[in-house]
Design an enzyme around this catalytic site. Structure first.
Site, PDB file in Angstrom:
ATOM      1  N   LEU A  32       0.827  -1.229   0.000  1.00  0.00           N
ATOM      2  CA  LEU A  32       0.000   0.000   0.000  1.00  0.00           C
ATOM      3  C   LEU A  32       0.854   1.270   0.000  1.00  0.00           C
ATOM      4  O   LEU A  32       0.362   2.352   0.292  1.00  0.00           O
ATOM      5  CB  LEU A  32      -0.993   0.021   1.168  1.00  0.00           C
ATOM      6  N   ILE A  62       6.383 -12.249   2.888  1.00  0.00           N
ATOM      7  CA  ILE A  62       5.925 -13.048   1.745  1.00  0.00           C
ATOM      8  C   ILE A  62       5.916 -14.543   2.101  1.00  0.00           C
ATOM      9  O   ILE A  62       5.031 -15.283   1.667  1.00  0.00           O
ATOM     10  CB  ILE A  62       6.721 -12.706   0.451  1.00  0.00           C
ATOM     11  N   TYR A 146      15.309   1.554 -14.316  1.00  0.00           N
ATOM     12  CA  TYR A 146      14.017   0.850 -14.239  1.00  0.00           C
ATOM     13  C   TYR A 146      14.002  -0.340 -15.208  1.00  0.00           C
ATOM     14  O   TYR A 146      13.717  -1.480 -14.817  1.00  0.00           O
ATOM     15  CB  TYR A 146      12.871   1.816 -14.547  1.00  0.00           C
ATOM     16  N   ASN A 175       2.557   1.013 -23.745  1.00  0.00           N
ATOM     17  CA  ASN A 175       1.946   2.064 -22.905  1.00  0.00           C
ATOM     18  C   ASN A 175       0.525   1.688 -22.488  1.00  0.00           C
ATOM     19  O   ASN A 175      -0.357   1.614 -23.337  1.00  0.00           O
ATOM     20  CB  ASN A 175       1.952   3.403 -23.652  1.00  0.00           C
ATOM     21  N   ASP A 288      13.200   9.977 -23.573  1.00  0.00           N
ATOM     22  CA  ASP A 288      12.039   9.539 -24.351  1.00  0.00           C
ATOM     23  C   ASP A 288      12.457   9.157 -25.771  1.00  0.00           C
ATOM     24  O   ASP A 288      12.828  10.019 -26.562  1.00  0.00           O
ATOM     25  CB  ASP A 288      11.001  10.674 -24.469  1.00  0.00           C
TER      26      ASP A 288
HETATM   27  N1  UDP Z   1       4.147  13.188 -22.231  1.00  0.00           N
HETATM   28  C1  UDP Z   1       3.898  14.556 -22.350  1.00  0.00           C
HETATM   29  N2  UDP Z   1       3.397  15.211 -21.244  1.00  0.00           N
HETATM   30  C2  UDP Z   1       3.112  14.586 -20.062  1.00  0.00           C
HETATM   31  C3  UDP Z   1       3.363  13.191 -19.974  1.00  0.00           C
HETATM   32  C4  UDP Z   1       3.883  12.526 -21.077  1.00  0.00           C
HETATM   33  O1  UDP Z   1       4.133  15.173 -23.397  1.00  0.00           O
HETATM   34  O2  UDP Z   1       2.664  15.237 -19.098  1.00  0.00           O
HETATM   35  C5  UDP Z   1       4.688  12.461 -23.398  1.00  0.00           C
HETATM   36  C6  UDP Z   1       6.042  11.808 -23.092  1.00  0.00           C
HETATM   37  O3  UDP Z   1       7.075  12.721 -23.337  1.00  0.00           O
HETATM   38  C7  UDP Z   1       6.018  10.624 -24.057  1.00  0.00           C
HETATM   39  C8  UDP Z   1       4.543  10.246 -24.165  1.00  0.00           C
HETATM   40  O4  UDP Z   1       3.818  11.399 -23.699  1.00  0.00           O
HETATM   41  O5  UDP Z   1       6.455  11.043 -25.335  1.00  0.00           O
HETATM   42  C9  UDP Z   1       4.173   9.037 -23.301  1.00  0.00           C
HETATM   43  O6  UDP Z   1       4.655   9.271 -21.995  1.00  0.00           O
HETATM   44  P1  UDP Z   1       4.204   8.413 -20.732  1.00  0.00           P
HETATM   45  O7  UDP Z   1       4.890   8.988 -19.519  1.00  0.00           O
HETATM   46  O8  UDP Z   1       2.711   8.342 -20.682  1.00  0.00           O
HETATM   47  O9  UDP Z   1       4.713   6.954 -21.028  1.00  0.00           O
HETATM   48  P2  UDP Z   1       6.205   6.399 -21.405  1.00  0.00           P
HETATM   49  O10 UDP Z   1       6.230   6.302 -22.898  1.00  0.00           O
HETATM   50  O11 UDP Z   1       7.209   7.339 -20.827  1.00  0.00           O
HETATM   51  O12 UDP Z   1       6.214   5.062 -20.758  1.00  0.00           O
END
Ligand code: UDP
Length: 332
Positions: A32, A62, A146, A175, A288
């Site tokens: 939590l 666990i 990560y 995603n 990204d």
């Molecule tokens: N993104 C954005 N603004 C936000 C959050 C995300 O422009 O507030 C963009 C981010 O740069 C990426 C896409 O949306 O290109 C997906 O981001 P998200 O964090 O949802 O997932 P990720 O691909 O990082 O796992």
């Protein structure tokens, strides 16, 4: 009985709901820290759910779960930290929690003779794409801690299979988007970093920040493969069936094979809300990649899984959930 770690979190709770709807007995094991007790209370309405508050970093927590529940057939392991930027700043937190926590889980499974696990892996294990769409043969070279934690766990699972016969299915998510169809559970992160909830939460007080419009893509914004969370839950159900039927250790990409740009997602959110959403163009966010799209052929062929819900549907359910979440947050 199925043990679900992280079952009070976003994706885990959708699987738990699905299993309960199918009449399965479920134990949720969750610290939590990031999951929510309100989610557990909601899930209880759907069937026979046991909840154990515990932390995978404490082996005795666990072990206790297995000791008290001798009829656990399989584990689905969601519990993890999953924020890329945070993992870069604080890798210690990620390696300790994700890798050490999983080792405790796997060791407890071996001790109590449970040898089937479905594991939440990620497209982040692939790193910068070399080709697209990405299939499971794509090289795995994560570019952040990560992704590395998840890849290390995949490798540990391979070794545990060879040495101890522990069978794993690793599901590499792209995603994840949307909420459950009746708006009862959904994405609830504090702080929220993901695209769709952030667009939907934007208001005249806080505009939506679009990170980067100069990528080498058709409209200059990043392209991602948005997979609906209920479709994702269904893939876990199918992975459990696969293992139950004697399936060998395996790994699958979970995505739709369709890419949508940030601008397209933004426009779809405006259309679902029926209003214009305040927008601020910002510099690129570090780390990204321009485009991440899954080749999901293997999951279709081996698991018999087909994603059914499109992006618009995910945004609609996410929007309903956002409205319900506001009410919930006012109550807590
Ligand atoms: N993104 C954005 N603004 C936000 C959050 C995300 O422009 O507030 C963009 C981010 O740069 C990426 C896409 O949306 O290109 C997906 O981001 P998200 O964090 O949802 O997932 P990720 O691909 O990082 O796992």
């Amino acid at each position: 009985m199925i043990l679900v770690t992280g079952g009070a979190g976003y994706i885990g709770s959708h699987l738990v709901m699905e299993l309960l709807k199918q009449g399965k007995d479920v134990i949720v094991f969750d610290s939590l820290e990031l999951g929510h007790i309100e989610t557990i209370e909601t899930l209880r309405q759907y069937g026979n759910l046991k909840f154990i508050k515990g932390n995978l970093k404490n082996i005795d927590d666990i072990r206790g779960a297995f000791m008290l529940n001798k009829d656990i057939e399989a584990v689905v392991h969601f519990a993890a930290y999953s924020q890329v930027a945070e993992s870069v700043k604080n890798p210690q937190k990620y390696y300790y929690n994700n890798v050490y926590g999983t080792l405790n889980l796997l060791n407890a499974m071996l001790e109590f003779g449970v040898k089937k696990i479905v594991f939440s892996s990620t497209a982040a294990t692939y790193g910068e794409p070399v080709y697209t769409p990405i299939d499971e043969k794509h090289p795995q070279n994560p570019i952040n801690p990560y992704g590395t934690t998840k890849l290390i766990i995949e490798k540990i699972m391979d070794d545990y299979d060879k040495a101890y016969g522990l069978k794993s299915v690793r599901l590499r998510y792209f995603n994840v988007a949307g909420a459950n169809s009746d708006g009862k559970i959904g994405e609830w992160h504090e702080p929220e970093t993901h695209l769709i909830p952030n667009v939907l939460k934007a208001s005249s007080f806080k505009s939506f920040k679009m990170f980067g419009t100069n990528y080498d893509t058709a409209d200059g914004t990043c392209v991602r493969d948005y997979i609906n969370v209920e479709d994702l839950a269904d893939a876990h159900v199918k992975a459990l069936e696969y293992l139950k039927n004697g399936g060998d250790t395996n790994y699958f990409n979970l995505g739709t094979k369709t890419g949508n740009s940030v601008k397209e997602v933004f426009a779809a959110c405006e259309s679902v809300k029926g209003t214009s959403i305040p927008l601020e163009i910002c510099p690129r966010r570090e780390g990204d990649p321009a485009e991440l799209v899954a080749d999901n052929t293997k999951a279709r062929e081996v698991l018999g899984w087909t994603p059914k819900n499109d992006l618009k549907y995910s945004i609609k359910t996410a929007y309903e959930w956002e409205n319900n979440l506001k009410k919930l947050q006012n109550m807590v």
